[in-house]
Design an enzyme around this catalytic site. Structure first.
Site, short mmCIF file in Angstrom:
data_model
loop_
_atom_site.label_atom_id
_atom_site.label_comp_id
_atom_site.label_asym_id
_atom_site.label_seq_id
_atom_site.Cartn_x
_atom_site.Cartn_y
_atom_site.Cartn_z
N ASP A 1 0.86 -1.18 0.00
CA ASP A 1 0.00 0.00 0.00
C ASP A 1 0.90 1.23 0.00
O ASP A 1 1.59 1.50 0.98
CB ASP A 1 -0.89 -0.03 1.25
CG ASP A 1 -1.91 1.10 1.29
OD1 ASP A 1 -1.72 2.09 0.57
OD2 ASP A 1 -2.90 0.98 2.06
N HIS A 2 0.86 1.99 -1.10
CA HIS A 2 1.78 3.12 -1.24
C HIS A 2 1.43 4.28 -0.31
O HIS A 2 2.21 5.22 -0.18
CB HIS A 2 1.79 3.61 -2.70
CG HIS A 2 3.15 4.04 -3.15
ND1 HIS A 2 4.07 4.64 -2.32
CD2 HIS A 2 3.76 3.97 -4.36
CE1 HIS A 2 5.17 4.93 -2.99
NE2 HIS A 2 5.01 4.53 -4.22
N ARG A 3 0.28 4.23 0.34
CA ARG A 3 -0.02 5.25 1.36
C ARG A 3 0.85 5.02 2.59
O ARG A 3 1.16 5.97 3.32
CB ARG A 3 -1.49 5.18 1.76
CG ARG A 3 -2.48 5.49 0.66
CD ARG A 3 -3.91 5.25 1.14
NE ARG A 3 -4.12 3.88 1.57
CZ ARG A 3 -5.25 3.42 2.10
NH1 ARG A 3 -6.27 4.26 2.27
NH2 ARG A 3 -5.37 2.15 2.46
#
Length: 483
Positions: free
Chosen positions: A453-455
């Site tokens: 998850d790039h968040r």
């Protein structure tokens, strides 16, 4: 001579926050004598198959639902004829006609007994004066909670029950129903549930154009999907779904109802794919040293009788790599606007079962030795394949592994388990030409795929984790430099 009375057993809340279950089979029939805690039915929730024990000792008076029926939590499924003297084990009664309780209020003696019924997880849903169970806060995969309020009967009758699988894709759009607010909304727009409205928005459909086939004209998910499919699907309604039974020989199509584990998994994957920005990285490594280590371990006396596989070593390597890259062991809490980093690891293992994909997890896997991890993995996979995984083992995961190599696949782009920051896909171990010590040699290689998850995880953090994992598998001695 003691009198007898009828006790109803309502489908209990199985402790998962789910609203319905399918009765797979009855283990008793009308007229059978049952004992307390005797298994009377096998039910399937959206997550697992569970055996229901009897809360009473007595005779089966009636079965209110047939095998194959999908039943809402709190609805009666079976009635028992029990002796008045032994009708309330542990001081708790049922909700059948004529039920009495000395501790009940004088206003309604059966009310107290009706509110708390024994079941396999303690006590069932509380039954309000409306006769329907009060809904409790439920938590979906990833720890995202949907807060619900008790709805007035007049409004509740106009609202379609929402299953967990329907709610998952729209979890962010759901809010507590307020009686006054729902009445106002009904005057301004077609009646539908929040998940259905979100589905319509996603598909670009104006609900004013959709005819509802649900109770009192309620627009259902099927109505929206049929409208999106085109005019040829309009009006098919229940006839289309009634044809979902297995087709007879010679038919060109076979339709299978989407329910249970497969329905829950599909909704969870859609929610994950369209909520978390996925990034996938790949790394191919020479795992010959790991395979040689496995051979040596299997030959040792202390490992005799244990099932050691590449997955066992890879799982241990993931746990070690997480120590150096803890951001991959976290989740995004959108409601609280916080990043939650776990100081423990509940390691999920994707398991293909006859009922669909499940991801049970090993609690506190980071505290286990290699032998303990091997035992836990074996127990987890055996239980999952038999469909007996408990609801508790299917929730609370922090990072997952999917072993696609067992199917002969080299690499993939796995979708995150909702609520987790990363998932590792293990490819097959293959012999391939490889440059080893500056010479071309035949080595055993494996491709690793990491989705994150790039968040929560930057490219640098994800790359370092994957590099550490590859370093351990290509040279297990590297662990000495990491712990």
């Amino acid at each position: 001579m003691s009198a007898t009375m009828i006790k109803e057993f309502r489908l209990p809340d199985l402790g998962e926050g789910l609203t319905e279950s399918e009765i797979l089979s009855w283990k008793v029939a009308v007229g059978d004598t049952v004992t307390l805690n005797q298994v009377i039915a096998e039910v399937e929730t959206a997550k697992a198959v569970v055996e229901l024990p009897s809360p009473f000792a007595g005779t089966v008076a009636a079965l209110h639902e047939q095998a194959g029926s999908v039943v809402e939590v709190g609805k009666p499924i079976v009635s028992f004829e029990v002796d008045d003297a032994g009708a309330s084990p542990s001081g708790v009664g049922g909700t059948g006609a004529g039920a009495t309780s000395e501790g009940a209020s004088a206003e309604n003696p059966a009310e107290t007994a009706a509110k708390r019924e024994p079941n396999l997880v303690g006590y069932g849903a509380v039954v309000e004066r409306s006769g329907r169970p009060a809904r409790r806060q439920r938590t979906f995969a990833g720890g995202v909670a949907e807060r619900e309020a008790t709805v007035e009967p007049a409004v509740e009758a106009a609202v379609e029950p929402v299953s967990a699988a329907e709610a998952l894709p729209a979890v962010e759009s759901m809010a507590p129903f307020a009686a006054q607010g729902e009445r106002t909304a009904e005057k301004e727009r077609p009646r539908s549930t929040p998940p259905v409205r979100k589905l319509a928005r996603d598909l670009g459909i104006d609900l004013e154009m959709v005819k509802g086939t649900g109770p009192r004209g309620l627009i259902t998910r099927s109505d929206v999907q049929d409208f999106a499919a085109g005019p040829q699907a309009q009006g098919a309604g229940s006839e289309v779904h009634a044809a979902a039974a297995v087709g007879a020989s010679g038919e060109r199509e076979t339709r299978t109802p989407i329910k249970g584990v497969r329905k829950f998994t599909a909704a969870a994957m859609v929610q994950s794919a369209f909520t978390a920005p996925h990034v996938t990285e790949f790394l191919t490594v020479d795992v010959t040293p790991t395979m040689e280590l496995l051979t040596r371990l299997k030959a040792r006396r202390e490992f005799a009788g244990y099932k050691l596989t590449p997955l066992t070593i890879a799982a241990k390597a993931v746990l070690i790599a997480l120590r150096r890259n803890p951001t991959l062991n976290s989740r995004w809490d959108d409601r609280a606007q916080e990043i939650v980093q776990f100081n423990y690891v509940n390691l999920g293992i994707a398991a293909a079962t006859p009922r669909g994909l499940t991801v049970p997890n090993i609690k506190d896997a980071d505290r286990m030795t290699l032998l303990e991890l091997s035992t836990a993995l074996s127990a987890l996979t055996d239980t999952a394949r038999s469909g007996k995984t408990s609801p508790a083992d299917l929730t609370g995961g922090t990072i997952s592994i999917t072993n696609i190599g067992v199917f002969g696949i080299d690499a993939g782009t796995p979708i995150l388990n909702p609520g987790e920051a990363a998932i590792v896909a293990l490819g097959s171990v293959r012999k391939a030409p490889w440059v080893h010590n500056d010479e071309l040699a035949v080595r055993q290689v494996m491709s690793l795929s990491l989705s994150f998850d790039h968040r929560l995880v930057d490219g640098e953090q994800g790359s370092k984790f994957l590099a550490d994992l590859g370093a351990i598998l290509s040279d297990p001695a590297m662990v000495m430099t990491m712990i």
